[in-house]
Design a protein around this motif. Sequence first.
Motif, PDB file in Angstrom:
ATOM      1  N   PHE A 214       5.230  -1.648   5.278  1.00 35.07           N
ATOM      2  CA  PHE A 214       5.082  -0.579   3.188  1.00 35.07           C
ATOM      3  C   PHE A 214       3.786  -0.511   3.757  1.00 35.07           C
ATOM      4  O   PHE A 214       2.402  -1.171   3.045  1.00 35.07           O
ATOM      5  N   ARG A 215       3.335   0.786   3.956  1.00 33.68           N
ATOM      6  CA  ARG A 215       1.863   1.103   3.083  1.00 33.68           C
ATOM      7  C   ARG A 215       2.048   2.133   2.629  1.00 33.68           C
ATOM      8  O   ARG A 215       2.770   3.283   1.915  1.00 33.68           O
ATOM      9  N   LYS A 216       0.688   2.228   1.654  1.00 37.03           N
ATOM     10  CA  LYS A 216       0.520   2.590   0.153  1.00 37.03           C
ATOM     11  C   LYS A 216       0.479   4.402   0.020  1.00 37.03           C
ATOM     12  O   LYS A 216       1.170   4.391  -1.227  1.00 37.03           O
ATOM     13  N   GLU A 217       0.427   4.781   1.328  1.00 37.20           N
ATOM     14  CA  GLU A 217       0.077   6.587   1.126  1.00 37.20           C
ATOM     15  C   GLU A 217      -0.122   6.944   2.783  1.00 37.20           C
ATOM     16  O   GLU A 217      -0.459   5.818   3.263  1.00 37.20           O
ATOM     17  N   THR A 218      -0.549   7.434   2.636  1.00 38.26           N
ATOM     18  CA  THR A 218      -0.965   8.040   3.980  1.00 38.26           C
ATOM     19  C   THR A 218      -1.006   9.525   4.494  1.00 38.26           C
ATOM     20  O   THR A 218      -1.791  10.515   2.916  1.00 38.26           O
ATOM     21  N   VAL A 219      -2.457  10.125   4.860  1.00 37.57           N
ATOM     22  CA  VAL A 219      -3.255  10.805   5.074  1.00 37.57           C
ATOM     23  C   VAL A 219      -2.526  11.956   5.712  1.00 37.57           C
ATOM     24  O   VAL A 219      -1.371  11.812   5.903  1.00 37.57           O
TER      25      VAL A 219
END
Length: 548
Positions: A214-219
């Motif tokens: 998982f990543r916290k957000e996406t550009v």
Amino acid sequence: MKKLLYAALAWLLLAACGGEEKSADPTDFHIIPKPASLVPGTEVLDWDNKKIAIIAGSAEEKNVGNLLAEFLKAKKLNATVSEFSDDADKIALYTAEDPALGNEGYTLTVDEKGVSLTAASGAGLFYGMQTLLQLIPENGKTVPFVTITDQPRFAYRGLHLDVCRHMFPPEFIKKYIDLLAHHKFNRFHWHLTDDQGWRIEVKKYPKLQEIAAFRKETVIGHARDADPSNPKDFDGKRYGGYYTQEEVKEIVKYAADRYVTIIPEIEMPGHALAALSAYPALGCTGGPYQAATTWGVFDDIFCAGKEETFTFLEGVLDEVITLFPSKYIHVGGDECPKARWDACPHCKKRMKTEHLKNSHELQSYFVQRVEKYLNSKDRQIIGWDEILEGGLAPNATVMSWRGEEGGIAAAQQGHDVIMTPTGWCYFDYYQDTTSENQPLAIGGYLPVSKVYSYEPIPALLNDDEAKHILGVQANLWTEYIPTTDHVEYMMYPRACAMAEVAWAAKENRNYEDFLTRLNTHFRQLDAWDVHYAKHLQHATDSTVASKK
């Protein structure tokens, strides 16, 4: 004496079918990829209201027979599979020797006797079946008389999919495999780990599922335009997921049933931020790290000086090789910055101990050590062409992406090569400049015509060196491709062009002829519910010329 499997899809005996007194027009044979030899007949078989019994004996014949029954059902033809049948209308699968066809070739004949499809393997039967299905018109009632002899130019014919930047559900992965198999590709390169997410379950290291997936957000938009300090440049949504080992096993079997080998990629030593976010001790600085929220290349990579790095990777690979029977395991090796290694006391000690001159040789040490481990498990490695830096691992196969230079150098050194240069094989590039409504892409421009023009064997190679070019592969990186529809839009019809590059002999390819066949093939893509790019539909000779 080596036992060879020869299988044949022999006589399709159509009672009372006869041959209709109707000429078969050669322009009706819009087959992609183009067969090596096609001789049209002068009549057609009538399949209207016929019941077809598929006779299959061996396990492989039954597998092909069951797939054929499914495909014929989609054509609204009634077919069943059995070992014996007295029905007059039948497709019989049996073994027959024809070594001249090679492992994946086939001969297909449609005449007054019915349909005969002969192949040297289940794979050959499968590819011949794909050709047969393209001969059946939309109404499913007739098949033109024809004799086709066909076999692929290259043994390795691949499509790639990155599921790290954006992930796609297992059912779509199966559809992706179906589509590449329909086009006679035989390799699916599954890019499973990267900076932005780790997508495969590893039971020995559960934090890979809990954290690295998982990543916290996406550009939002192009990463090069983003300001890391500006929240408005990011979507603020946690993103991720992973494929369980049970899902992987199911997908691997699904692919194998369609004669597709899946080659998994576990990135190393670079593109490791997601893994480091879960196990920070594996990095040179010890972190903290987080899975990347933008795209690009990052300095933090696996530490080459720590033994625990290799213990971790060997543990991961132990589970990967139990899931994937592929001869090859892809280990990445690309875009690996050396800044952390150059400053790391552990890496400096490793270089001194191993008598390495610089960090490029340290990367070679890293790759060769992993290769030696995989060789001990009867597997071989593929790596991107950066694995040439510092000295190539002894048994490595090189995937040449930064142009053709790496592939040329590797072939000249006696190493096997798969050609996948960005200028012809990167399908994340824009494909159309005539429409203002193109979805976001990474940049560049790669039209269908340029894909079709690619020649995988560089002119600089002599005949012996050229034998090391195993084949060709198209890649799809998904930084800017968040949906399954977008994946299909970027892949097709460019994958149709690449299919012909991989399958057909160089002298048998002609772009104008391909485009004519493609306009008919679009109906096949419609039947498969493919969200393809439609800017080449109904192209005329003049538009063909303008696209060159």
